[in-house]
Every structure is written in structure tokens, then in C-alpha cells.
Design a protein around this motif. Structure first.
Motif, PDB file in Angstrom:
ATOM      1  N   VAL A 196      -3.515   0.421   0.189  1.00  0.00           N
ATOM      2  CA  VAL A 196      -2.186   0.208  -0.377  1.00  0.00           C
ATOM      3  C   VAL A 196      -1.282   1.366   0.024  1.00  0.00           C
ATOM      4  O   VAL A 196      -1.716   2.326   0.679  1.00  0.00           O
ATOM      5  CB  VAL A 196      -2.235   0.078  -1.916  1.00  0.00           C
ATOM      6  CG1 VAL A 196      -2.988  -1.164  -2.332  1.00  0.00           C
ATOM      7  CG2 VAL A 196      -2.860   1.319  -2.534  1.00  0.00           C
ATOM      8  N   SER A 197      -0.037   1.301  -0.392  1.00  0.00           N
ATOM      9  CA  SER A 197       0.888   2.400  -0.151  1.00  0.00           C
ATOM     10  C   SER A 197       0.509   3.604  -1.014  1.00  0.00           C
ATOM     11  O   SER A 197       0.027   3.452  -2.145  1.00  0.00           O
ATOM     12  CB  SER A 197       2.321   1.956  -0.472  1.00  0.00           C
ATOM     13  OG  SER A 197       3.209   3.059  -0.430  1.00  0.00           O
ATOM     14  N   SER A 198       0.733   4.785  -0.490  1.00  0.00           N
ATOM     15  CA  SER A 198       0.402   6.003  -1.231  1.00  0.00           C
ATOM     16  C   SER A 198       1.238   6.147  -2.503  1.00  0.00           C
ATOM     17  O   SER A 198       0.852   6.877  -3.421  1.00  0.00           O
ATOM     18  CB  SER A 198       0.607   7.227  -0.332  1.00  0.00           C
ATOM     19  OG  SER A 198       1.954   7.300   0.112  1.00  0.00           O
ATOM     20  N   LYS A 199       2.370   5.443  -2.584  1.00  0.00           N
ATOM     21  CA  LYS A 199       3.214   5.506  -3.770  1.00  0.00           C
ATOM     22  C   LYS A 199       2.583   4.820  -4.977  1.00  0.00           C
ATOM     23  O   LYS A 199       3.012   5.045  -6.111  1.00  0.00           O
ATOM     24  CB  LYS A 199       4.568   4.870  -3.473  1.00  0.00           C
ATOM     25  CG  LYS A 199       5.375   5.597  -2.415  1.00  0.00           C
ATOM     26  CD  LYS A 199       6.718   4.920  -2.183  1.00  0.00           C
ATOM     27  CE  LYS A 199       7.533   5.658  -1.120  1.00  0.00           C
ATOM     28  NZ  LYS A 199       8.848   5.010  -0.874  1.00  0.00           N
ATOM     29  N   LYS A 200       1.566   3.984  -4.729  1.00  0.00           N
ATOM     30  CA  LYS A 200       0.942   3.244  -5.818  1.00  0.00           C
ATOM     31  C   LYS A 200      -0.264   3.968  -6.422  1.00  0.00           C
ATOM     32  O   LYS A 200      -0.914   3.433  -7.321  1.00  0.00           O
ATOM     33  CB  LYS A 200       0.516   1.853  -5.328  1.00  0.00           C
ATOM     34  CG  LYS A 200       1.695   0.974  -4.950  1.00  0.00           C
ATOM     35  CD  LYS A 200       1.254  -0.438  -4.647  1.00  0.00           C
ATOM     36  CE  LYS A 200       2.464  -1.330  -4.351  1.00  0.00           C
ATOM     37  NZ  LYS A 200       2.057  -2.733  -4.093  1.00  0.00           N
ATOM     38  N   LEU A 219      -6.637   3.931  -1.117  1.00  0.00           N
ATOM     39  CA  LEU A 219      -7.423   2.762  -1.489  1.00  0.00           C
ATOM     40  C   LEU A 219      -7.233   2.476  -2.975  1.00  0.00           C
ATOM     41  O   LEU A 219      -7.327   3.378  -3.807  1.00  0.00           O
ATOM     42  CB  LEU A 219      -8.902   2.984  -1.174  1.00  0.00           C
ATOM     43  CG  LEU A 219      -9.222   3.263   0.302  1.00  0.00           C
ATOM     44  CD1 LEU A 219     -10.674   3.689   0.458  1.00  0.00           C
ATOM     45  CD2 LEU A 219      -8.927   2.043   1.158  1.00  0.00           C
ATOM     46  N   LYS A 220      -6.964   1.227  -3.281  1.00  0.00           N
ATOM     47  CA  LYS A 220      -6.636   0.848  -4.661  1.00  0.00           C
ATOM     48  C   LYS A 220      -7.855   0.845  -5.575  1.00  0.00           C
ATOM     49  O   LYS A 220      -7.795   1.285  -6.719  1.00  0.00           O
ATOM     50  CB  LYS A 220      -5.978  -0.538  -4.665  1.00  0.00           C
ATOM     51  CG  LYS A 220      -5.528  -1.003  -6.030  1.00  0.00           C
ATOM     52  CD  LYS A 220      -4.815  -2.341  -5.944  1.00  0.00           C
ATOM     53  CE  LYS A 220      -4.338  -2.797  -7.322  1.00  0.00           C
ATOM     54  NZ  LYS A 220      -3.625  -4.095  -7.252  1.00  0.00           N
ATOM     55  N   TYR A 221      -8.982   0.325  -5.075  1.00  0.00           N
ATOM     56  CA  TYR A 221     -10.158   0.151  -5.919  1.00  0.00           C
ATOM     57  C   TYR A 221     -11.261   1.125  -5.503  1.00  0.00           C
ATOM     58  O   TYR A 221     -11.577   1.246  -4.315  1.00  0.00           O
ATOM     59  CB  TYR A 221     -10.696  -1.277  -5.826  1.00  0.00           C
ATOM     60  CG  TYR A 221      -9.690  -2.337  -6.202  1.00  0.00           C
ATOM     61  CD1 TYR A 221      -9.258  -2.486  -7.513  1.00  0.00           C
ATOM     62  CD2 TYR A 221      -9.160  -3.195  -5.234  1.00  0.00           C
ATOM     63  CE1 TYR A 221      -8.334  -3.454  -7.858  1.00  0.00           C
ATOM     64  CE2 TYR A 221      -8.236  -4.168  -5.567  1.00  0.00           C
ATOM     65  CZ  TYR A 221      -7.824  -4.290  -6.885  1.00  0.00           C
ATOM     66  OH  TYR A 221      -6.907  -5.256  -7.218  1.00  0.00           O
ATOM     67  N   ASN A 260      -1.882   7.702  -8.096  1.00  0.00           N
ATOM     68  CA  ASN A 260      -1.492   8.969  -8.698  1.00  0.00           C
ATOM     69  C   ASN A 260      -1.991  10.129  -7.830  1.00  0.00           C
ATOM     70  O   ASN A 260      -2.814   9.951  -6.925  1.00  0.00           O
ATOM     71  CB  ASN A 260      -2.014   9.088 -10.132  1.00  0.00           C
ATOM     72  CG  ASN A 260      -3.518   8.893 -10.220  1.00  0.00           C
ATOM     73  OD1 ASN A 260      -4.248   9.225  -9.295  1.00  0.00           O
ATOM     74  ND2 ASN A 260      -3.983   8.353 -11.332  1.00  0.00           N
ATOM     75  N   LYS A 261      -1.512  11.309  -8.114  1.00  0.00           N
ATOM     76  CA  LYS A 261      -1.806  12.453  -7.256  1.00  0.00           C
ATOM     77  C   LYS A 261      -3.291  12.840  -7.245  1.00  0.00           C
ATOM     78  O   LYS A 261      -3.822  13.174  -6.181  1.00  0.00           O
ATOM     79  CB  LYS A 261      -0.937  13.646  -7.672  1.00  0.00           C
ATOM     80  CG  LYS A 261       0.535  13.473  -7.306  1.00  0.00           C
ATOM     81  CD  LYS A 261       1.338  14.708  -7.633  1.00  0.00           C
ATOM     82  CE  LYS A 261       2.800  14.532  -7.230  1.00  0.00           C
ATOM     83  NZ  LYS A 261       3.607  15.750  -7.542  1.00  0.00           N
ATOM     84  N   PRO A 262      -4.002  12.839  -8.374  1.00  0.00           N
ATOM     85  CA  PRO A 262      -5.435  13.176  -8.310  1.00  0.00           C
ATOM     86  C   PRO A 262      -6.234  12.225  -7.425  1.00  0.00           C
ATOM     87  O   PRO A 262      -7.077  12.660  -6.634  1.00  0.00           O
ATOM     88  CB  PRO A 262      -5.877  13.100  -9.769  1.00  0.00           C
ATOM     89  CG  PRO A 262      -4.649  13.343 -10.548  1.00  0.00           C
ATOM     90  CD  PRO A 262      -3.546  12.711  -9.764  1.00  0.00           C
ATOM     91  N   LEU A 263      -5.972  10.921  -7.558  1.00  0.00           N
ATOM     92  CA  LEU A 263      -6.698   9.951  -6.744  1.00  0.00           C
ATOM     93  C   LEU A 263      -6.305  10.068  -5.279  1.00  0.00           C
ATOM     94  O   LEU A 263      -7.154   9.976  -4.380  1.00  0.00           O
ATOM     95  CB  LEU A 263      -6.411   8.539  -7.262  1.00  0.00           C
ATOM     96  CG  LEU A 263      -7.120   7.383  -6.556  1.00  0.00           C
ATOM     97  CD1 LEU A 263      -8.623   7.584  -6.570  1.00  0.00           C
ATOM     98  CD2 LEU A 263      -6.753   6.057  -7.200  1.00  0.00           C
ATOM     99  N   LEU A 264      -5.016  10.284  -5.027  1.00  0.00           N
ATOM    100  CA  LEU A 264      -4.562  10.423  -3.644  1.00  0.00           C
ATOM    101  C   LEU A 264      -5.152  11.676  -3.000  1.00  0.00           C
ATOM    102  O   LEU A 264      -5.567  11.654  -1.834  1.00  0.00           O
ATOM    103  CB  LEU A 264      -3.035  10.481  -3.620  1.00  0.00           C
ATOM    104  CG  LEU A 264      -2.346  10.313  -2.266  1.00  0.00           C
ATOM    105  CD1 LEU A 264      -2.694   8.963  -1.657  1.00  0.00           C
ATOM    106  CD2 LEU A 264      -0.842  10.460  -2.406  1.00  0.00           C
ATOM    107  N   GLY A 265      -5.226  12.766  -3.750  1.00  0.00           N
ATOM    108  CA  GLY A 265      -5.832  13.986  -3.214  1.00  0.00           C
ATOM    109  C   GLY A 265      -7.320  13.833  -2.966  1.00  0.00           C
ATOM    110  O   GLY A 265      -7.860  14.400  -2.002  1.00  0.00           O
TER     111      GLY A 265
END
Length: 207
Positions: A56-60, A77-79, A62-67
Motif C-alpha cells: 500500500v502507500s506509505s501514507k496508510k 505492507l498492510k498486513y 503509522n511510523k513504527p510499522l513503516l520504520g
């Protein structure tokens, strides 16, 4: 070794075999999945891998999961889901898990959240009989007595009453793979699976 993947229910259809018999099938979009984290018995107390699915888009995120994903050079990744494994020696961070490990006629187990039907009555939830529908009856769909008065003076746990139906984790076992279209990440299996179209599913098999 148990092979597990994440996928999405696309919908149901039917195909015809060589004898002209109609076979009900469910189409799943499975993978590609990526290994996002590895847990080992020496450091975490058990062996498991974390699998990510559905970019998914990185905007969807949160920062901990994105990091967490960027640390392993993985896309957003969403899931994320954790699977227990016997050994982590066959896995590495960023490893791609695709449909190549499945075969036609193989048997898989599919788990997902069933369709929620809301708060329902005794007739729908437990298949109770209704009361008389004649004139003067005031017990058409009423539950009736649910227990004695003074003794025991309470309702026993587990009494069949009205309540919420569906919306729970359900596993359908021993579903046969009819066809695999690896180029489109599609898995066609015989029968139905839990949930509505677009529902997240866990697909696993045991060698």
C-alpha cells in the motif's frame, strides 16, 4: 513443513471438468508475501517468521510499522502475521513467498473471519422452533422461560440465547487446489471459504 501464506478472497465461480460436472470454486489472490521478521528460539524463546502482504502507500501506515519495514528494505505492507515454524534456517529477511510452493490437487486449509450477521434471534442462531401463530398467541418468536426461580435462582452459563452471529475466525480444512495461475497470483480451490469478497485469508498446507 507447514507452508502458510496470506491472500484475499476475490470471489466464487464454477468450472466444468472433462465429464461436464460443475465444480464450485473460490478464487483467491494469494501473495506475493515477504518475510519481514524472524524470531529464533535462542533469542525469543520460539521459532517463528513474520510475513507481510498487500503493498500500500506509505501514507496508510503509522511510523513504527513503516520504520519496521524500511529497516529491512521492504515496501509498505498492510498486513503482518506471524507463523510458527520448526526451523528458521530456510528463511531470510526479505524472502519472497509465492505460489510456486503449491501444486494442483494439493490440499490446503483456509482460515478467515466469517461474515457477520449481527444480533439475531433464537430461531436463526440456534434453530429453535417458533411459537403458535394463531390469534391470541403472544409467543411467536419469544424465548420463553430461561430457568427456574428460587432454585437455582440464576441462569446457567452456556444457555442458548439470542446474540451476535458470525464475525468469528473460521477454518475450512482439506480444500483441494483446482488450478494455479502464478503469473496473476491466483489460486483456484474447490468449495467455499470464510468471509466476504476482499476478506483477508490465511492459506496453509502441511507436507
Amino acid at each position: 513443513m507447514t507452508i502458510s501464506m496470506l491472500g484475499i478472497k476475490v470471489g466464487m465461480s464454477q468450472i466444468f471438468d472433462s465429464q461436464g460436472q460443475a465444480i464450485p470454486v473460490t478464487i483467491l489472490q494469494a501473495g506475493p508475501c515477504f518475510v519481514t521478521h524472524i524470531k529464533k528460539a535462542e533469542t525469543d524463546g520460539y521459532n517463528a517468521i513474520q510475513v507481510g502482504y498487500y503493498e500500500v502507500s506509505s501514507k496508510k501506515l503509522n511510523k513504527p510499522l513503516l520504520g519496521h519495514l524500511q529497516k529491512s528494505n521492504l515496501p509498505p505492507l498492510k498486513y503482518l502475521k506471524e507463523f510458527s515454524v520448526q526451523s528458521t534456517n530456510d528463511f531470510s529477511i526479505g524472502q519472497k513467498i509465492s505460489l510456486d510452493q503449491f501444486k494442483v490437487s494439493q490440499v490446503v486449509d483456509v482460515s478467515g473471519i466469517s461474515i457477520g450477521k449481527g444480533f439475531t434471534s433464537l430461531q436463526k442462531r440456534h434453530n429453535f422452533h417458533r411459537g403458535p401463530m394463531t390469534h391470541g398467541s403472544k409467543n411467536h418468536r419469544a424465548p420463553g422461560s430461561i430457568g427456574a426461580g428460587t432454585t437455582p435462582g440464576r441462569v446457567f452459563p452456556g444457555k442458548k440465547m439470542s446474540g451476535r452471529v458470525g464475525g468469528k475466525k473460521v477454518t475450512i480444512k482439506n480444500l483441494q487446489i483446482i488450478n494455479i495461475k502464478a503469473e496473476d497470483n491466483l489460486l483456484i480451490i474447490k468449495g467455499s471459504v470464510p468471509g466476504k469478497n476482499g476478506n483477508l485469508l490465511k492459506i496453509s498446507t502441511c507436507d
